[in-house]
Design an enzyme around this catalytic site. Structure first.
Site, PDB file in Angstrom:
ATOM      1  N   ARG A 198      39.930  39.800  49.801  1.00 13.19           N
ATOM      2  CA  ARG A 198      40.915  39.071  50.598  1.00 13.19           C
ATOM      3  C   ARG A 198      40.622  39.220  52.088  1.00 13.19           C
ATOM      4  O   ARG A 198      40.208  40.303  52.519  1.00 13.19           O
ATOM      5  CB  ARG A 198      42.309  39.645  50.338  1.00 13.19           C
ATOM      6  N   THR A 241      46.011  39.570  26.740  1.00 13.14           N
ATOM      7  CA  THR A 241      45.440  39.701  25.398  1.00 13.14           C
ATOM      8  C   THR A 241      46.535  39.729  24.338  1.00 13.14           C
ATOM      9  O   THR A 241      46.409  39.095  23.284  1.00 13.14           O
ATOM     10  CB  THR A 241      44.597  40.987  25.313  1.00 13.14           C
ATOM     11  N   HIS A 282      48.375  49.720  28.416  1.00  9.92           N
ATOM     12  CA  HIS A 282      47.408  49.642  29.515  1.00  9.92           C
ATOM     13  C   HIS A 282      47.737  50.683  30.581  1.00  9.92           C
ATOM     14  O   HIS A 282      48.843  51.223  30.614  1.00  9.92           O
ATOM     15  CB  HIS A 282      47.436  48.253  30.173  1.00  9.92           C
ATOM     16  N   MET A 302      37.556  39.440  27.551  1.00 12.98           N
ATOM     17  CA  MET A 302      36.167  38.985  27.410  1.00 12.98           C
ATOM     18  C   MET A 302      35.384  39.808  26.385  1.00 12.98           C
ATOM     19  O   MET A 302      34.175  39.651  26.274  1.00 12.98           O
ATOM     20  CB  MET A 302      35.456  39.103  28.761  1.00 12.98           C
ATOM     21  N   GLY A 330      37.769  45.422  43.361  1.00 11.55           N
ATOM     22  CA  GLY A 330      38.772  45.775  42.344  1.00 11.55           C
ATOM     23  C   GLY A 330      38.162  46.603  41.218  1.00 11.55           C
ATOM     24  O   GLY A 330      36.940  46.813  41.179  1.00 11.55           O
ATOM     25  N   LYS A 350      48.564  48.164  35.957  1.00 13.52           N
ATOM     26  CA  LYS A 350      48.581  46.759  35.490  1.00 13.52           C
ATOM     27  C   LYS A 350      49.867  46.077  35.938  1.00 13.52           C
ATOM     28  O   LYS A 350      50.950  46.644  35.808  1.00 13.52           O
ATOM     29  CB  LYS A 350      48.423  46.705  33.964  1.00 13.52           C
TER      30      LYS A 350
HETATM   31  P1  NAD Z   1      42.456  45.149  40.627  1.00 17.76           P
HETATM   32  O1  NAD Z   1      43.767  45.014  41.326  1.00 17.76           O
HETATM   33  O2  NAD Z   1      41.790  46.481  40.583  1.00 17.76           O
HETATM   34  O3  NAD Z   1      41.388  44.116  41.280  1.00 17.76           O
HETATM   35  C1  NAD Z   1      41.694  42.831  41.698  1.00 17.76           C
HETATM   36  C2  NAD Z   1      40.908  42.611  42.994  1.00 17.76           C
HETATM   37  O4  NAD Z   1      41.013  41.242  43.378  1.00 17.76           O
HETATM   38  C3  NAD Z   1      41.462  43.444  44.172  1.00 17.76           C
HETATM   39  O5  NAD Z   1      40.404  44.153  44.781  1.00 17.76           O
HETATM   40  C4  NAD Z   1      42.058  42.391  45.086  1.00 17.76           C
HETATM   41  O6  NAD Z   1      41.994  42.745  46.464  1.00 17.76           O
HETATM   42  C5  NAD Z   1      41.146  41.209  44.781  1.00 17.76           C
HETATM   43  N1  NAD Z   1      41.704  39.918  45.210  1.00 17.76           N
HETATM   44  C6  NAD Z   1      42.971  39.460  45.069  1.00 17.76           C
HETATM   45  N2  NAD Z   1      43.067  38.248  45.651  1.00 17.76           N
HETATM   46  C7  NAD Z   1      41.842  37.932  46.132  1.00 17.76           C
HETATM   47  C8  NAD Z   1      41.301  36.825  46.832  1.00 17.76           C
HETATM   48  N3  NAD Z   1      42.051  35.777  47.156  1.00 17.76           N
HETATM   49  N4  NAD Z   1      39.984  36.844  47.166  1.00 17.76           N
HETATM   50  C9  NAD Z   1      39.203  37.883  46.851  1.00 17.76           C
HETATM   51  N5  NAD Z   1      39.669  38.985  46.207  1.00 17.76           N
HETATM   52  C10 NAD Z   1      40.965  38.997  45.849  1.00 17.76           C
HETATM   53  O7  NAD Z   1      42.687  44.581  39.167  1.00 17.76           O
HETATM   54  P2  NAD Z   1      41.732  44.689  37.875  1.00 17.76           P
HETATM   55  O8  NAD Z   1      42.189  45.807  37.000  1.00 17.76           O
HETATM   56  O9  NAD Z   1      40.306  44.636  38.294  1.00 17.76           O
HETATM   57  O10 NAD Z   1      42.150  43.350  37.127  1.00 17.76           O
HETATM   58  C11 NAD Z   1      42.022  42.093  37.743  1.00 17.76           C
HETATM   59  C12 NAD Z   1      42.485  41.014  36.776  1.00 17.76           C
HETATM   60  O11 NAD Z   1      41.616  40.961  35.640  1.00 17.76           O
HETATM   61  C13 NAD Z   1      43.897  41.237  36.190  1.00 17.76           C
HETATM   62  O12 NAD Z   1      44.520  39.982  36.028  1.00 17.76           O
HETATM   63  C14 NAD Z   1      43.612  41.864  34.838  1.00 17.76           C
HETATM   64  O13 NAD Z   1      44.652  41.686  33.907  1.00 17.76           O
HETATM   65  C15 NAD Z   1      42.385  41.096  34.438  1.00 17.76           C
HETATM   66  N6  NAD Z   1      41.521  41.721  33.426  1.00 17.76           N
HETATM   67  C16 NAD Z   1      40.984  40.869  32.505  1.00 17.76           C
HETATM   68  C17 NAD Z   1      40.086  41.342  31.571  1.00 17.76           C
HETATM   69  C18 NAD Z   1      39.429  40.350  30.647  1.00 17.76           C
HETATM   70  O14 NAD Z   1      38.625  40.754  29.789  1.00 17.76           O
HETATM   71  N7  NAD Z   1      39.705  39.056  30.785  1.00 17.76           N
HETATM   72  C19 NAD Z   1      39.761  42.697  31.540  1.00 17.76           C
HETATM   73  C20 NAD Z   1      40.321  43.557  32.495  1.00 17.76           C
HETATM   74  C21 NAD Z   1      41.199  43.040  33.454  1.00 17.76           C
END
Ligand code: NAD
Length: 272
Positions: free
Chosen positions: A41, A172, A161, A131, A17, A165
């Protein structure tokens, strides 16, 4: 043996991701941690590819698998920016193997958090919708401002965003809303206004409003506007690089080492 030399063995679920790839980059750049595996996945295209290659780096000799159970068995800490259902399943594995689980996934509801609490009786879980150090400081500032200013001031939270998203308002933005509500001694769910359309009437006192913007490749922007007659305060944060979230996740994993099981936040990690 991973982790036996004081170096924390890290696994990344969702390693293909946007955040997963950034985590690979930051973990390989950090001297206190080592990358031991990643998952995607079952059946997903990246499975069996090298994590380095997926992240646009040189191959690291670490393959992406679809076996999170094996990953939790061999890692000291697993970093998880995936999806709510996946993160809940991962938390159960963290409890089974008694490992550190750092969750950045957003979009969790109250039932999801209750399920995480149950897993956290046997795992050290750090969860934060954002984070970054800057946003966590902003949360503290917003709570303080809301407490000082009282209900005569209107609070509105605007976020933007990237177009991919999937949840809104952002985790946040909701966290900022909860911080403002805490400052006022109210529950966010009782005062939040997440959409406005048509003839809404005048703004009732005490509400905390949200506006959600989506477009392009915006990493994450949040602004808290606190407005009264004749003056206005704006507190904000602009993320220009996902690396800040990945560095925060690694910092959380290192902080969690040796802690008692429980559900922690970045506030705990950063000592704010
Ligand atoms: P993204 O869709 O690019 O990546 C998510 C990845 O997780 C994908 O590759 C997907 O295939 C994988 N995935 C889903 N289910 C899975 C499973 N069961 N096993 C293994 N892999 C699995 O999304 P992103 O932009 O990387 O964001 C991911 C999450 O993080 C979102 O909820 C986003 O809001 C959050 N996020 C949080 C912060 C933070 O600081 N907390 C910062 C950025 C993004």
């Amino acid at each position: 043996m991973p982790g036996s030399d004081g170096i924390l063995a890290i696994g990344i679920v969702g390693c293909a991701g946007r955040m997963g790839r950034m985590l690979t980059k930051i973990v390989t750049e950090s001297k206190d941690v080592t990358l031991v595996g990643g998952t995607e996945r079952p059946g997903a295209e990246p499975v069996s590819n090298d994590l380095g290659t997926l992240a646009g780096l040189s191959p690291l000799g670490v393959a992406c698998t679809d076996d999170p159970d094996a990953l939790f068995a061999k890692a000291d800490a697993v970093l998880d920016f995936t999806a709510p259902v996946a993160s809940l399943a991962h938390a159960r594995l963290a409890a089974k193997h008694r490992k550190i689980h750092v969750i950045g996934t957003t979009g969790m509801n109250a039932d999801d958090v209750a399920a995480l609490q149950r897993s956290a009786s046997e795992a050290v879980i750090v969860m934060a919708p954002n984070m970054s150090l800057g946003v966590n400081l902003l949360l503290a500032l917003v709570e303080r401002a809301a407490r000082a200013l009282g209900e005569g001031w209107d609070i509105e939270i605007v976020e933007m965003h990237h177009r991919m998203k999937v949840d809104a308002p952002s985790g946040t933005a909701l966290g900022l809303g909860r911080a403002a509500a805490r400052g006022r001694g109210v529950e966010l769910d009782e005062v939040a206004v997440k959409t406005r359309d048509g003839v809404t009437g005048a703004r009732p006192d005490g509400r905390i409003g949200f506006a959600t913007l989506r477009g392009g490749d915006v990493v994450g922007e949040h602004r808290v506007i606190i407005a009264a007659a004749g003056e206005r305060i704006e507190l904000g944060h602009i993320a220009t690089d996902r690396a800040i979230f990945a560095r925060g996740a690694v910092r959380a994993a290192l902080w969690a080492r040796g802690r008692s099981p429980g559900l922690y936040s970045m506030k705990d990690v950063l000592g704010l």
